[in-house]
Each structure stands twice: as structure tokens, then as C-alpha cells.
Design a protein around this motif. Structure first.
Motif, PDB file in Angstrom:
ATOM      1  N   ARG A 119       0.757  -1.240   0.228  1.00 24.17           N
ATOM      2  CA  ARG A 119      -0.050  -0.103  -0.126  1.00 24.17           C
ATOM      3  C   ARG A 119       0.911   1.259   0.047  1.00 24.17           C
ATOM      4  NH1 ARG A 119      -5.309  -0.115   1.467  1.00 24.17           N
ATOM      5  NH2 ARG A 119      -6.250  -2.121   1.628  1.00 24.17           N
ATOM      6  N   THR A 120       0.579   2.511  -0.842  1.00 23.51           N
ATOM      7  CA  THR A 120       1.305   3.459  -0.927  1.00 23.51           C
ATOM      8  C   THR A 120       0.398   4.514  -1.393  1.00 23.51           C
ATOM      9  OG1 THR A 120       3.388   4.213  -1.836  1.00 23.51           O
ATOM     10  CG2 THR A 120       1.982   2.971  -3.221  1.00 23.51           C
ATOM     11  N   HIS A 121       1.133   5.709  -1.491  1.00 20.27           N
ATOM     12  CA  HIS A 121       0.292   7.100  -2.114  1.00 20.27           C
ATOM     13  C   HIS A 121       1.089   7.375  -3.443  1.00 20.27           C
ATOM     14  CE1 HIS A 121      -1.652   7.110   1.672  1.00 20.27           C
ATOM     15  NE2 HIS A 121      -2.581   7.568   1.232  1.00 20.27           N
ATOM     16  N   GLN A 122       0.102   7.772  -4.471  1.00 21.26           N
ATOM     17  CA  GLN A 122       0.685   8.133  -5.555  1.00 21.26           C
ATOM     18  C   GLN A 122      -0.028   9.515  -6.193  1.00 21.26           C
ATOM     19  OE1 GLN A 122       3.428   7.013  -7.477  1.00 21.26           O
ATOM     20  NE2 GLN A 122       3.076   8.371  -8.949  1.00 21.26           N
ATOM     21  N   VAL A 163      -2.983   3.835  -3.321  1.00 24.65           N
ATOM     22  CA  VAL A 163      -2.631   2.722  -4.193  1.00 24.65           C
ATOM     23  C   VAL A 163      -2.662   1.209  -3.496  1.00 24.65           C
ATOM     24  CG1 VAL A 163      -0.909   1.392  -5.852  1.00 24.65           C
ATOM     25  CG2 VAL A 163      -1.241   3.908  -5.805  1.00 24.65           C
ATOM     26  N   ALA A 164      -3.516   0.308  -3.831  1.00 21.11           N
ATOM     27  CA  ALA A 164      -3.554  -0.685  -2.814  1.00 21.11           C
ATOM     28  C   ALA A 164      -3.008  -1.898  -3.523  1.00 21.11           C
ATOM     29  CB  ALA A 164      -5.031  -1.135  -2.503  1.00 21.11           C
ATOM     30  N   GLY A 165      -1.852  -1.786  -3.618  1.00 16.99           N
ATOM     31  CA  GLY A 165      -0.952  -3.036  -4.158  1.00 16.99           C
ATOM     32  C   GLY A 165      -0.686  -3.788  -3.315  1.00 16.99           C
ATOM     33  N   SER A 166      -0.378  -5.209  -3.608  1.00 11.85           N
ATOM     34  CA  SER A 166       0.172  -6.072  -2.520  1.00 11.85           C
ATOM     35  C   SER A 166       0.901  -7.225  -3.462  1.00 11.85           C
ATOM     36  CB  SER A 166      -1.156  -6.930  -2.076  1.00 11.85           C
ATOM     37  OG  SER A 166      -1.875  -7.852  -2.969  1.00 11.85           O
ATOM     38  N   LYS A 167       1.530  -8.318  -2.721  1.00 13.63           N
ATOM     39  CA  LYS A 167       2.365  -9.277  -3.365  1.00 13.63           C
ATOM     40  C   LYS A 167       1.543 -10.025  -4.253  1.00 13.63           C
ATOM     41  CE  LYS A 167       6.021  -9.255  -0.278  1.00 13.63           C
ATOM     42  NZ  LYS A 167       7.043 -10.007   0.341  1.00 13.63           N
ATOM     43  N   TYR A 190       1.472  -1.441 -11.168  1.00 10.52           N
ATOM     44  CA  TYR A 190       2.364  -0.926 -11.991  1.00 10.52           C
ATOM     45  C   TYR A 190       2.491   0.536 -12.243  1.00 10.52           C
ATOM     46  CZ  TYR A 190       3.548  -5.793 -12.351  1.00 10.52           C
ATOM     47  OH  TYR A 190       3.738  -7.232 -12.327  1.00 10.52           O
ATOM     48  N   GLU A 191       3.376   1.239 -11.945  1.00 12.36           N
ATOM     49  CA  GLU A 191       3.478   2.841 -12.268  1.00 12.36           C
ATOM     50  C   GLU A 191       4.042   2.694 -13.632  1.00 12.36           C
ATOM     51  OE1 GLU A 191       5.496   7.008 -10.893  1.00 12.36           O
ATOM     52  OE2 GLU A 191       5.710   5.184  -9.543  1.00 12.36           O
ATOM     53  N   VAL A 192       3.162   3.680 -14.738  1.00 18.15           N
ATOM     54  CA  VAL A 192       3.683   3.640 -15.997  1.00 18.15           C
ATOM     55  C   VAL A 192       3.796   5.123 -16.191  1.00 18.15           C
ATOM     56  CG1 VAL A 192       2.765   1.492 -16.802  1.00 18.15           C
ATOM     57  CG2 VAL A 192       1.352   3.533 -16.612  1.00 18.15           C
ATOM     58  N   ARG A 208       2.548  10.248 -15.238  1.00 17.29           N
ATOM     59  CA  ARG A 208       2.780   8.871 -14.574  1.00 17.29           C
ATOM     60  C   ARG A 208       0.987   8.268 -14.097  1.00 17.29           C
ATOM     61  NH1 ARG A 208       8.480   7.959 -11.759  1.00 17.29           N
ATOM     62  NH2 ARG A 208       9.810   8.523 -13.854  1.00 17.29           N
ATOM     63  N   ALA A 209       0.994   7.136 -14.170  1.00 14.34           N
ATOM     64  CA  ALA A 209      -0.187   6.708 -13.495  1.00 14.34           C
ATOM     65  C   ALA A 209       0.181   5.173 -12.901  1.00 14.34           C
ATOM     66  CB  ALA A 209      -1.267   6.567 -14.670  1.00 14.34           C
TER      67      ALA A 209
END
Length: 110
Positions: free
Chosen positions: A69-72, A77-81, A86-88, A96-97
Motif C-alpha cells: 500500500r502506498t500513495h501516488q 494505491v492498494a498494491g500487494s504481493k 505498475y507505475e507507468v 505517470r499513472a
């Protein structure tokens, strides 16, 4: 020839058209190549990809994968393993998104 009215009920649920699965694909019995394509959705930094936007298809490169989990740009952004994001970076605008792997499509090198 009259069609049965029951055949066209809406909204259509994934359970109505196939097994669905974690990949979001409604295929009843996906082929081996289809499964391989779905499973290979891990991108590396530098991969050239495209994605859909309201303005149409956009191309760019993967900057990094996000596995926590992070902020962009003020968004969570609720990412996990298990569900990588993906940041593009867009080739055209440089903006960036962050997208899920399923939203990205491999494009040729430029």
C-alpha cells in the motif's frame, strides 16, 4: 424465428457466461496459451506497454512495480504481493499513472 426472452436477461453476471476466475476472463475452458498469457502478466521496469484511457490507447514504459500500500499523486494505491500494481509513464505526455497488470498490454520496442 422468435427468440426466447429468458435468453437475454440483464445484467449479465460472470457466473452466467463462464467460470470467471481471478483473471476476470469469462472463458469456460481457457486454452493453454490463454492461461499462459494471463499468468505472464508480470511486467519489469522498462517494458513498453499500452493501456486504455478515455482519450484512447496510450503507450509508455513501466517505471516500477508496487507490491505494498502506498500513495501516488494524492491517491491511495492498494498494491500487494498477490495483486501487483505498475507505475507507468506516458511516452507522449510524460505523466505517470498506476495500473493493474490486466490493464497493460505488451507493445513492440521503440
Amino acid at each position: 424465428m422468435a427468440l426466447a426472452r429468458e435468453a437475454f436477461t440483464f445484467p449479465v453476471r460472470l457466473s452466467d457466461v463462464g467460470s470467471g476466475g481471478n483473471d476476470g476472463c469469462p472463458c469456460e475452458k481457457p486454452s493453454a496459451t490463454h492461461r499462459e498469457r494471463i499468468m505472464s502478466r508480470e511486467w519489469k521496469a522498462g517494458d513498453r506497454v499500452s493501456w486504455n484511457t478515455p482519450q484512447g490507447m496510450t503507450t509508455g514504459r513501466v517505471v516500477r512495480s508496487i507490491s505494498a500500500r502506498t500513495h501516488q499523486d494524492g491517491h491511495k494505491v492498494a498494491g500487494s504481493k498477490d495483486d501487483l500494481r505498475y507505475e507507468v509513464e506516458s511516452e507522449k505526455s510524460g505523466k505517470r499513472a498506476v495500473h493493474r497488470a490486466q490493464a497493460l498490454h505488451k507493445t513492440g520496442a521503440r
